[in-house]
Design a protein around this motif. Structure first.
Motif, PDB file in Angstrom:
ATOM      1  N   GLY A  77       0.789  -1.161   0.108  1.00 10.21           N
ATOM      2  CA  GLY A  77       0.061  -0.219   0.021  1.00 10.21           C
ATOM      3  C   GLY A  77       0.708   1.376   0.072  1.00 10.21           C
ATOM      4  N   LEU A  78       1.847   1.369   0.806  1.00  9.32           N
ATOM      5  CA  LEU A  78       2.986   2.396   0.911  1.00  9.32           C
ATOM      6  C   LEU A  78       3.501   2.620  -0.667  1.00  9.32           C
ATOM      7  CD1 LEU A  78       4.588   2.063   4.290  1.00  9.32           C
ATOM      8  CD2 LEU A  78       2.774   3.682   3.757  1.00  9.32           C
ATOM      9  N   ILE A  79       3.796   1.667  -1.245  1.00 17.44           N
ATOM     10  CA  ILE A  79       4.537   1.770  -2.501  1.00 17.44           C
ATOM     11  C   ILE A  79       3.401   2.316  -3.598  1.00 17.44           C
ATOM     12  CG2 ILE A  79       5.399   0.445  -4.554  1.00 17.44           C
ATOM     13  CD1 ILE A  79       6.561  -1.559  -2.626  1.00 17.44           C
ATOM     14  N   ASN A  80       2.199   1.777  -3.529  1.00 22.37           N
ATOM     15  CA  ASN A  80       1.118   2.135  -4.307  1.00 22.37           C
ATOM     16  C   ASN A  80       0.864   3.910  -4.118  1.00 22.37           C
ATOM     17  OD1 ASN A  80       0.627  -0.062  -5.765  1.00 22.37           O
ATOM     18  ND2 ASN A  80      -0.783  -0.894  -4.120  1.00 22.37           N
ATOM     19  N   LEU A  81       0.805   4.077  -2.872  1.00 18.50           N
ATOM     20  CA  LEU A  81       0.789   5.394  -2.452  1.00 18.50           C
ATOM     21  C   LEU A  81       1.673   6.513  -2.993  1.00 18.50           C
ATOM     22  CD1 LEU A  81      -1.218   7.680  -0.939  1.00 18.50           C
ATOM     23  CD2 LEU A  81       0.277   7.146   1.030  1.00 18.50           C
ATOM     24  N   VAL A  82       3.057   5.964  -2.830  1.00 15.22           N
ATOM     25  CA  VAL A  82       4.132   6.909  -3.428  1.00 15.22           C
ATOM     26  C   VAL A  82       3.806   6.919  -5.064  1.00 15.22           C
ATOM     27  CG1 VAL A  82       6.733   6.810  -3.772  1.00 15.22           C
ATOM     28  CG2 VAL A  82       5.823   6.450  -1.669  1.00 15.22           C
ATOM     29  N   LEU A  83       3.706   5.810  -5.632  1.00 18.72           N
ATOM     30  CA  LEU A  83       3.533   5.986  -7.032  1.00 18.72           C
ATOM     31  C   LEU A  83       2.258   6.800  -7.553  1.00 18.72           C
ATOM     32  CD1 LEU A  83       4.210   5.111  -9.823  1.00 18.72           C
ATOM     33  CD2 LEU A  83       2.967   2.841  -9.640  1.00 18.72           C
ATOM     34  N   ALA A  84       1.259   6.820  -6.536  1.00 15.59           N
ATOM     35  CA  ALA A  84       0.050   7.511  -6.792  1.00 15.59           C
ATOM     36  C   ALA A  84       0.435   8.919  -6.878  1.00 15.59           C
ATOM     37  CB  ALA A  84      -1.222   7.125  -6.116  1.00 15.59           C
ATOM     38  N   LEU A  85       1.155   9.359  -5.692  1.00 17.95           N
ATOM     39  CA  LEU A  85       1.491  10.718  -5.831  1.00 17.95           C
ATOM     40  C   LEU A  85       2.285  11.308  -6.681  1.00 17.95           C
ATOM     41  CD1 LEU A  85       2.253  10.752  -1.571  1.00 17.95           C
ATOM     42  CD2 LEU A  85       0.179  11.709  -2.927  1.00 17.95           C
ATOM     43  N   VAL A  86       3.284  10.337  -7.206  1.00 20.03           N
ATOM     44  CA  VAL A  86       3.972  10.673  -8.423  1.00 20.03           C
ATOM     45  C   VAL A  86       3.158  11.028  -9.462  1.00 20.03           C
ATOM     46  CG1 VAL A  86       5.890   9.918 -10.024  1.00 20.03           C
ATOM     47  CG2 VAL A  86       6.293   9.759  -7.614  1.00 20.03           C
ATOM     48  N   LEU A  87       2.333  10.213  -9.827  1.00 15.32           N
ATOM     49  CA  LEU A  87       1.218  10.190 -10.939  1.00 15.32           C
ATOM     50  C   LEU A  87       0.392  11.516 -10.682  1.00 15.32           C
ATOM     51  CD1 LEU A  87       0.170   6.541 -11.525  1.00 15.32           C
ATOM     52  CD2 LEU A  87       1.781   7.887 -12.772  1.00 15.32           C
ATOM     53  N   VAL A  88       0.029  11.784  -9.526  1.00 15.20           N
ATOM     54  CA  VAL A  88      -0.694  13.090  -9.212  1.00 15.20           C
ATOM     55  C   VAL A  88       0.040  14.222  -9.921  1.00 15.20           C
ATOM     56  CG1 VAL A  88      -1.523  14.478  -7.534  1.00 15.20           C
ATOM     57  CG2 VAL A  88      -1.991  11.996  -7.597  1.00 15.20           C
ATOM     58  N   PHE A  89       1.480  14.458  -9.505  1.00 17.34           N
ATOM     59  CA  PHE A  89       2.168  15.534 -10.148  1.00 17.34           C
ATOM     60  C   PHE A  89       1.911  15.635 -11.337  1.00 17.34           C
ATOM     61  CE2 PHE A  89       6.204  16.911 -11.975  1.00 17.34           C
ATOM     62  CZ  PHE A  89       6.205  18.285 -11.434  1.00 17.34           C
ATOM     63  N   PHE A  90       2.208  14.371 -12.232  1.00 13.24           N
ATOM     64  CA  PHE A  90       2.215  14.598 -13.778  1.00 13.24           C
ATOM     65  C   PHE A  90       0.832  14.941 -14.331  1.00 13.24           C
ATOM     66  CE2 PHE A  90       6.032  11.915 -13.218  1.00 13.24           C
ATOM     67  CZ  PHE A  90       6.817  12.849 -14.038  1.00 13.24           C
ATOM     68  N   PHE A  91      -0.200  14.240 -13.609  1.00 15.74           N
ATOM     69  CA  PHE A  91      -1.660  14.762 -13.938  1.00 15.74           C
ATOM     70  C   PHE A  91      -1.761  16.141 -13.716  1.00 15.74           C
ATOM     71  CE2 PHE A  91      -3.277  10.179 -12.923  1.00 15.74           C
ATOM     72  CZ  PHE A  91      -2.608   9.832 -14.117  1.00 15.74           C
ATOM     73  N   LEU A  92      -1.639  16.777 -12.668  1.00 18.02           N
ATOM     74  CA  LEU A  92      -1.521  18.099 -12.536  1.00 18.02           C
ATOM     75  C   LEU A  92      -1.067  18.912 -13.335  1.00 18.02           C
ATOM     76  CD1 LEU A  92      -1.701  18.220  -8.634  1.00 18.02           C
ATOM     77  CD2 LEU A  92      -3.661  18.293 -10.029  1.00 18.02           C
ATOM     78  N   LYS A  93       0.315  18.491 -13.750  1.00 19.39           N
ATOM     79  CA  LYS A  93       1.126  19.279 -14.689  1.00 19.39           C
ATOM     80  C   LYS A  93       0.773  19.093 -16.105  1.00 19.39           C
ATOM     81  CE  LYS A  93       6.010  19.279 -16.176  1.00 19.39           C
ATOM     82  NZ  LYS A  93       5.933  18.596 -17.519  1.00 19.39           N
ATOM     83  N   ASP A  94       0.318  17.937 -16.640  1.00 17.11           N
ATOM     84  CA  ASP A  94       0.196  17.583 -17.855  1.00 17.11           C
ATOM     85  C   ASP A  94      -1.329  17.273 -18.167  1.00 17.11           C
ATOM     86  OD1 ASP A  94       2.789  18.285 -18.568  1.00 17.11           O
ATOM     87  OD2 ASP A  94       3.378  16.207 -18.077  1.00 17.11           O
ATOM     88  N   GLY A  95      -2.142  17.363 -17.342  1.00 16.85           N
ATOM     89  CA  GLY A  95      -3.348  16.459 -17.421  1.00 16.85           C
ATOM     90  C   GLY A  95      -4.317  17.467 -18.512  1.00 16.85           C
ATOM     91  N   PRO A  96      -4.376  18.754 -18.715  1.00 18.69           N
ATOM     92  CA  PRO A  96      -4.913  19.403 -19.612  1.00 18.69           C
ATOM     93  C   PRO A  96      -4.677  18.688 -21.204  1.00 18.69           C
ATOM     94  CG  PRO A  96      -4.472  20.947 -18.149  1.00 18.69           C
ATOM     95  CD  PRO A  96      -3.616  19.578 -17.941  1.00 18.69           C
ATOM     96  N   ARG A  97      -3.433  17.923 -21.261  1.00 20.45           N
ATOM     97  CA  ARG A  97      -3.112  17.671 -22.856  1.00 20.45           C
ATOM     98  C   ARG A  97      -3.731  16.319 -23.026  1.00 20.45           C
ATOM     99  NH1 ARG A  97       3.291  18.916 -22.560  1.00 20.45           N
ATOM    100  NH2 ARG A  97       3.154  21.276 -22.137  1.00 20.45           N
ATOM    101  N   TRP A  98      -4.376  15.650 -22.091  1.00 21.19           N
ATOM    102  CA  TRP A  98      -4.654  14.237 -22.200  1.00 21.19           C
ATOM    103  C   TRP A  98      -5.850  14.176 -23.103  1.00 21.19           C
ATOM    104  CZ3 TRP A  98      -4.183   9.270 -21.975  1.00 21.19           C
ATOM    105  CH2 TRP A  98      -5.133   8.391 -21.763  1.00 21.19           C
ATOM    106  N   VAL A  99      -7.057  14.983 -22.707  1.00 16.46           N
ATOM    107  CA  VAL A  99      -7.904  14.737 -23.782  1.00 16.46           C
ATOM    108  C   VAL A  99      -7.648  15.112 -25.052  1.00 16.46           C
ATOM    109  CG1 VAL A  99     -10.498  15.570 -24.134  1.00 16.46           C
ATOM    110  CG2 VAL A  99      -9.485  15.420 -21.721  1.00 16.46           C
ATOM    111  N   PRO A 100      -7.103  16.214 -25.580  1.00  9.57           N
ATOM    112  CA  PRO A 100      -6.659  16.440 -27.003  1.00  9.57           C
ATOM    113  C   PRO A 100      -5.820  15.105 -27.622  1.00  9.57           C
ATOM    114  CG  PRO A 100      -6.550  18.526 -25.902  1.00  9.57           C
ATOM    115  CD  PRO A 100      -6.878  17.463 -24.938  1.00  9.57           C
ATOM    116  N   TRP A 101      -5.014  14.575 -26.668  1.00 13.07           N
ATOM    117  CA  TRP A 101      -4.084  13.397 -27.318  1.00 13.07           C
ATOM    118  C   TRP A 101      -5.073  12.287 -27.674  1.00 13.07           C
ATOM    119  CZ3 TRP A 101      -3.305   8.509 -25.562  1.00 13.07           C
ATOM    120  CH2 TRP A 101      -2.360   7.896 -25.984  1.00 13.07           C
TER     121      TRP A 101
END
Length: 437
Positions: free
Chosen positions: A206-230
């Motif tokens: 669970g801790l590993i998944n949480l750390v990985l989720a937080l890393v993904l949160v950063f990228f989602f917040l940074k590059d999230g608006p590009r997802w739908v056009p892609w």
């Protein structure tokens, strides 16, 4: 003299013309000719056989289609189960990103760089979470000893009650029962150790998944608006607007779920925590936090959090206080469920309470607490996709938003973007069940 065969037409007509002879429905045959083997069922017409063949063929085709769909679902769930270790951090990251995106969008609108805005919001979120844990831990450490002593005293009271009327159990009987429980625990010590090891492994995973989720949160917040056009650019021009519209609707559903449940959970936690504080029940802050997070598991979470509050009040303050706490929990939850939640959520997810309970039960049996937490959002997303497909089949134009615009994919070889273009409102009007969030 001519010989006539039995049942010949001339013979039947001649017989039927005799005075006093009763005709039957069998083409002029008499009862003597047909005997007693007569049924009231109608005789089969000429077209029954071909119709039965067509019905059998249609049933076989439908059965084959059903079996193919079931096989596809089995394969899909098998693949999802094998990929669960990858999908879980993604889903958790999406849910956390829905909470942090409004503040990130505010900073980006004030000319903050995307990476800086995402990092600032994420670090602030982690600091707030660690601060809550730091505020809860000392209270739990200070009061857990007192609560353990109260539990021991309560067990002694239970033992005295068992020894008295009407049960009148002797001390030897109670001691034998306790010894039996202890022996059972000692006999299963190896299994208990295995369970503990499994639990420790689950915590580490669970801790590993949480750390990985937080890393993904950063990228989602940074590059999230590009997802739908892609994603829309990977499809055709006609399908692109449906992909974009469905992405926006699912994102809105997740955002509304987190926002609404957080507000409902805060109201429950505030009033139940206030009642516990007035009654001087220990562990007020941890119980309030548990009530807040329990709101994210509709129906089941509120029940579990309330049960913990009543149990701790019973152990620490006695039966009278526990009954008062139970009354407070029931009143707050009834007001929240019947008054506040319909106002806050409007029509909500349009999911029946039985569907919510079944979804939570299925999620918890498949993936434990995480599954129970994710079950209702997943059920709501499935409902969004189903209703979108249904409205599209009914030609209700589900891609048109409430403001009369729809997503459109534009661009060339250098890149693509999704814009909201104004269109005429649909002729049939929007679907009555479309606002799920």
């Amino acid at each position: 003299m001519r010989l006539r065969l039995p049942g010949h037409a001339s013979d039947r007509s001649e017989t039927s013309d005799r005075p006093g002879t009763r005709r039957t429905p069998f083409t002029g045959a008499t009862p003597a000719e047909v005997g007693d083997a007569v049924t009231r069922a109608p005789a089969p017409p000429e077209g029954r056989g071909p119709k039965l063949q067509r019905a059998s063929r249609n049933l076989a085709i439908a059965s084959a289609q059903f079996l193919l769909i079931v096989a596809a679902l089995v394969v899909l769930f098998y693949v999802l189960g094998r990929l669960w270790s990858i999908l879980l951090p993604i889903v958790l990251a999406l849910l956390i990103a829905t909470v942090l995106w409004p503040l990130t969008r505010f900073l980006r609108s004030h000319r903050w760089p995307p990476a800086l805005a995402a990092a600032t919001v994420l670090i602030g979120f982690l600091a707030a979470f660690v601060g809550i844990i730091a505020a809860i831990a000392p209270q739990v450490a200070d009061q857990v000893t007192e609560l353990a002593d109260a539990a021991t005293a309560a067990l002694q009271d239970v033992q005295e009650w068992l020894q008295g009327p009407p049960l009148n159990l002797g001390e030897d009987q109670i001691g034998d029962a306790v010894d039996s429980v202890i022996n059972s625990i000692q006999g299963n010590a190896q299994n208990i150790a295995g369970y503990a090891l499994t639990g420790a492994s689950a915590v580490g995973s669970g801790l590993i998944n949480l750390v990985l989720a937080l890393v993904l949160v950063f990228f989602f917040l940074k590059d999230g608006p590009r997802w739908v056009p892609w994603l829309a650019a990977q499809t055709g021009p006609r399908a692109g607007r449906h992909v974009a519209a469905l992405c926006y609707q699912t994102w809105t559903t997740l955002s509304e779920f987190i926002r609404q449940q957080a507000l409902v959970g805060f109201i429950d936690a505030f009033f139940i925590g206030l009642g516990l504080w007035i009654l001087d029940v220990p562990l007020v802050l941890p119980l309030a936090v548990l009530t807040f997070f329990g709101a994210f598991i509709p129906i089941i979470g509120a029940f579990v959090a309330g049960a913990f509050a009543v149990l701790i009040a019973l152990v620490s303050n006695g039966l009278t206080t526990a009954l008062i706490v139970l009354l407070i929990v029931l009143v707050v939850q009834q007001i929240e469920g019947n008054v506040l939640q319909p106002v806050i959520q409007g029509r909500g997810f349009n999911l029946h309470a039985a569907v919510v309970i079944l979804a939570v039960t299925a999620g918890s049996s498949l993936a434990g607490i995480i599954g129970a937490f994710l079950s209702v959002p997943v059920a709501a997303l499935i409902a969004v996709i189903y209703r979108y497909a249904r409205d599209e089949l009914d030609e209700r134009s589900p891609e048109i938003a409430d403001d009369g615009t729809r997503a459109a994919l534009i661009g060339d070889e250098s890149g693509a973007a999704v814009i909201q273009e104004p269109v005429a409102p649909p002729t049939g009007g929007p679907s009555e069940e479309r606002p799920v969030g």
